[in-house]
Design a protein around this motif. Sequence first.
Motif, short mmCIF file in Angstrom:
data_model
loop_
_atom_site.label_atom_id
_atom_site.label_comp_id
_atom_site.label_asym_id
_atom_site.label_seq_id
_atom_site.Cartn_x
_atom_site.Cartn_y
_atom_site.Cartn_z
N VAL A 76 29.13 83.73 95.35
CA VAL A 76 29.11 83.18 96.70
C VAL A 76 27.88 83.71 97.44
O VAL A 76 27.16 84.58 96.96
CB VAL A 76 30.40 83.55 97.45
N ASP A 77 27.66 83.18 98.64
CA ASP A 77 26.54 83.65 99.46
C ASP A 77 26.72 85.14 99.82
O ASP A 77 27.85 85.60 99.96
CB ASP A 77 26.45 82.84 100.75
N PRO A 78 25.65 85.91 99.93
CA PRO A 78 24.25 85.46 99.91
C PRO A 78 23.66 85.24 98.53
O PRO A 78 22.67 84.56 98.39
CB PRO A 78 23.51 86.60 100.62
N GLU A 79 24.30 85.81 97.47
CA GLU A 79 23.75 85.59 96.13
C GLU A 79 23.77 84.11 95.75
O GLU A 79 22.90 83.63 95.02
CB GLU A 79 24.54 86.39 95.09
N GLY A 80 24.78 83.40 96.24
CA GLY A 80 24.89 81.98 95.90
C GLY A 80 23.70 81.17 96.38
O GLY A 80 23.28 80.22 95.72
N ALA A 81 23.16 81.54 97.54
CA ALA A 81 22.01 80.80 98.07
C ALA A 81 20.80 80.96 97.17
O ALA A 81 20.04 80.01 96.94
CB ALA A 81 21.70 81.28 99.49
N THR A 82 20.58 82.17 96.67
CA THR A 82 19.43 82.38 95.79
C THR A 82 19.64 81.70 94.44
O THR A 82 18.69 81.22 93.83
CB THR A 82 19.16 83.88 95.58
N MET A 83 20.89 81.66 93.99
CA MET A 83 21.18 80.97 92.74
C MET A 83 20.86 79.49 92.87
O MET A 83 20.22 78.88 92.00
CB MET A 83 22.64 81.17 92.36
N GLN A 84 21.29 78.89 93.97
CA GLN A 84 21.03 77.47 94.17
C GLN A 84 19.53 77.19 94.28
O GLN A 84 19.03 76.19 93.76
CB GLN A 84 21.76 76.99 95.41
N ALA A 85 18.81 78.08 94.94
CA ALA A 85 17.36 77.90 95.07
C ALA A 85 16.69 77.91 93.70
O ALA A 85 15.71 77.20 93.47
CB ALA A 85 16.77 78.98 95.97
N SER A 86 17.23 78.70 92.79
CA SER A 86 16.63 78.80 91.45
C SER A 86 16.79 77.53 90.63
O SER A 86 16.10 77.33 89.63
CB SER A 86 17.22 79.98 90.69
N PHE A 87 17.72 76.64 91.04
CA PHE A 87 17.93 75.39 90.31
C PHE A 87 16.98 74.29 90.77
O PHE A 87 16.86 73.25 90.11
CB PHE A 87 19.37 74.90 90.51
N GLU A 88 16.31 74.50 91.90
CA GLU A 88 15.49 73.43 92.46
C GLU A 88 14.37 72.98 91.53
O GLU A 88 14.10 71.78 91.42
CB GLU A 88 14.95 73.87 93.83
N PRO A 89 13.69 73.90 90.81
CA PRO A 89 12.67 73.42 89.88
C PRO A 89 13.25 72.50 88.80
O PRO A 89 12.60 71.53 88.39
CB PRO A 89 12.11 74.71 89.27
N PHE A 90 14.45 72.79 88.34
CA PHE A 90 15.10 71.93 87.33
C PHE A 90 15.38 70.55 87.91
O PHE A 90 15.11 69.53 87.25
CB PHE A 90 16.39 72.59 86.86
N THR A 91 15.89 70.51 89.13
CA THR A 91 16.18 69.23 89.76
C THR A 91 14.90 68.43 89.98
O THR A 91 14.85 67.22 89.72
CB THR A 91 16.92 69.45 91.09
N GLU A 92 13.86 69.10 90.43
CA GLU A 92 12.58 68.43 90.65
C GLU A 92 12.00 67.91 89.33
O GLU A 92 11.36 66.86 89.28
CB GLU A 92 11.59 69.39 91.32
N CYS A 93 12.23 68.65 88.28
CA CYS A 93 11.66 68.30 86.98
C CYS A 93 12.42 67.16 86.32
O CYS A 93 11.82 66.28 85.71
CB CYS A 93 11.68 69.54 86.09
N THR A 94 13.75 67.16 86.42
CA THR A 94 14.58 66.23 85.65
C THR A 94 15.22 65.13 86.47
O THR A 94 15.64 64.11 85.93
CB THR A 94 15.72 66.98 84.95
N GLY A 95 15.34 65.34 87.79
CA GLY A 95 16.07 64.39 88.61
C GLY A 95 17.56 64.60 88.58
O GLY A 95 18.32 63.78 89.12
N VAL A 96 18.03 65.68 87.97
CA VAL A 96 19.46 65.97 87.89
C VAL A 96 19.87 66.80 89.11
O VAL A 96 19.30 67.86 89.37
CB VAL A 96 19.80 66.74 86.60
N ASP A 97 20.86 66.31 89.85
CA ASP A 97 21.38 67.04 91.00
C ASP A 97 22.41 68.06 90.53
O ASP A 97 23.20 67.79 89.63
CB ASP A 97 22.02 66.09 92.00
N VAL A 98 22.41 69.23 91.16
CA VAL A 98 23.34 70.30 90.81
C VAL A 98 24.35 70.46 91.95
O VAL A 98 23.99 70.84 93.06
CB VAL A 98 22.61 71.63 90.56
N ASP A 99 25.61 70.14 91.65
CA ASP A 99 26.71 70.31 92.60
C ASP A 99 27.27 71.70 92.39
O ASP A 99 27.92 71.98 91.38
CB ASP A 99 27.77 69.24 92.33
N TYR A 100 27.01 72.59 93.35
CA TYR A 100 27.31 74.01 93.21
C TYR A 100 28.55 74.35 94.02
O TYR A 100 28.59 74.17 95.24
CB TYR A 100 26.12 74.83 93.70
N GLU A 101 29.58 74.87 93.35
CA GLU A 101 30.82 75.27 94.01
C GLU A 101 31.13 76.72 93.67
O GLU A 101 31.19 77.09 92.49
CB GLU A 101 31.98 74.37 93.56
#
Length: 466
Positions: A76-101
């Motif tokens: 969960v946050d605050p670690e969760g926020a950094t985890m989600q930020a780390s997925f952004e390059p993957f989303t930008e690269c592949t177009g795959v959205d990450v639904d994070y719960e």
Amino acid sequence: MTRSTITRTRPRRRALAVAASGASLALVLAACGGGDDGGDGGGGDGDASAAEIDCAPYEEFGDIDGTEVHVYTSIVDPEGATMQASFEPFTECTGVDVDYEASREFEAQLLVRIQAGNLPDVAFLPQPGLLRTIVEDTGTVVPAPDAVAANVDEFFDPALKEYGTVDGTFYAAPMDANVKSYVWYSPTAFADAGYEVPQTWTELMDLTEQMASDIGGPPWCAGVESGDATGWPGTDWVEDMMLRTAGPDVYDQWVDHEIPFNDPQVVAAFDAAGEVLKNPDYVNAGLGGVDSIATTPWTDAGFGLLDGSCYLHRAANFYQTQFPEGTDVSEDGDVFAFYLPTDQTDIKPVEIGGTFAAAFDDRPEVQAFQTYISSADWANAKALATPNGGWVNANKQLDPENLATDFDKLSAEILGDPASVTRFDASDLMPGEVGSGTFWTAIVNWLTGSSTQEVVDQVEDSWPTS
């Protein structure tokens, strides 16, 4: 519980062919290492979003643009926020959205979801024992794809692959690597009082006695409350003591149930932890008596270091993310940590933990996400997405210079010390009904009045027979 989706802001389908080495990647990611607006308390507000990664590894999964991967985790946050930020390059690269719960009740709720057939695509499992239980009892976890196995073979110690393997099949790649053998303290308070960082367990106990005398109260603070996972911080105490009193070989026998949970050597480890945790002269500084440990949230237990009500707090490296924004975590700052010392002279035992990414679906986009998580690209992107620190990874291509703080680099140094003998968190390796069940409960019972012998007998009686 928190839930959000990482979506791309612009397409980035071009393969950039960035070298996998941390040093080369650092050149590309350097512009992403700063810029914390403090909005999420974790400093991970898109710090890695501009990271240019090599998109070529994901081409084998076909056209996955516009698809989604649902991730379920306890982070969960605050670690969760950094985890989600780390997925952004993957989303930008592949177009795959990450639904994070994320949920603090993850361990219990995941099993409920599995039973109900409400499966996430990927779960970040903090316990290899839980992975084994899910695989053996439900058969719902799918084997990791070849691309993930290749990454883990290239970038990680073979032992970490074994932790993600059940009955010869590799399922889950390692993610973070937590160093748990730490004692947090205030360098400022130590300097003011003339205290020195202890180098042995005997010196630590002598210092504890001196502190209790000087301040006229307990110097240690502790808390094990964690929702449905209440008790786990106390198991860390016992495990560290097991490494220090019985040694790593007996520790392994304990994990594998080659000795019973109520073996005298386990009793001795509990009692060694009890020198602090069950001694009202030593705990629970600023929070209450011994029994208050069971009801004090682990997230808040060390805050007394900041106001002088507490002098010593045992917690893992990731505890630094719990301190309020603006806390100076440094050798001369508000808080820092030292290695939990030992009287052993031949080894430096280190308890470690970590998270493993297991999938419940083998759709191409899920396999692509697993591949990213196991890559050097992700390890370095995650480091850069965590500018306030509190995260380390055992990927051999993680560039230490991408780690945010001197403390994170200290953790990396401990992991790489030739004298260090590392053992994974025992409760995380034990069968799920024990490691994340009766062992946790035993800690609570022990802290609220039960004897050591009573609780170890209870856990032994719960050990599965098959």
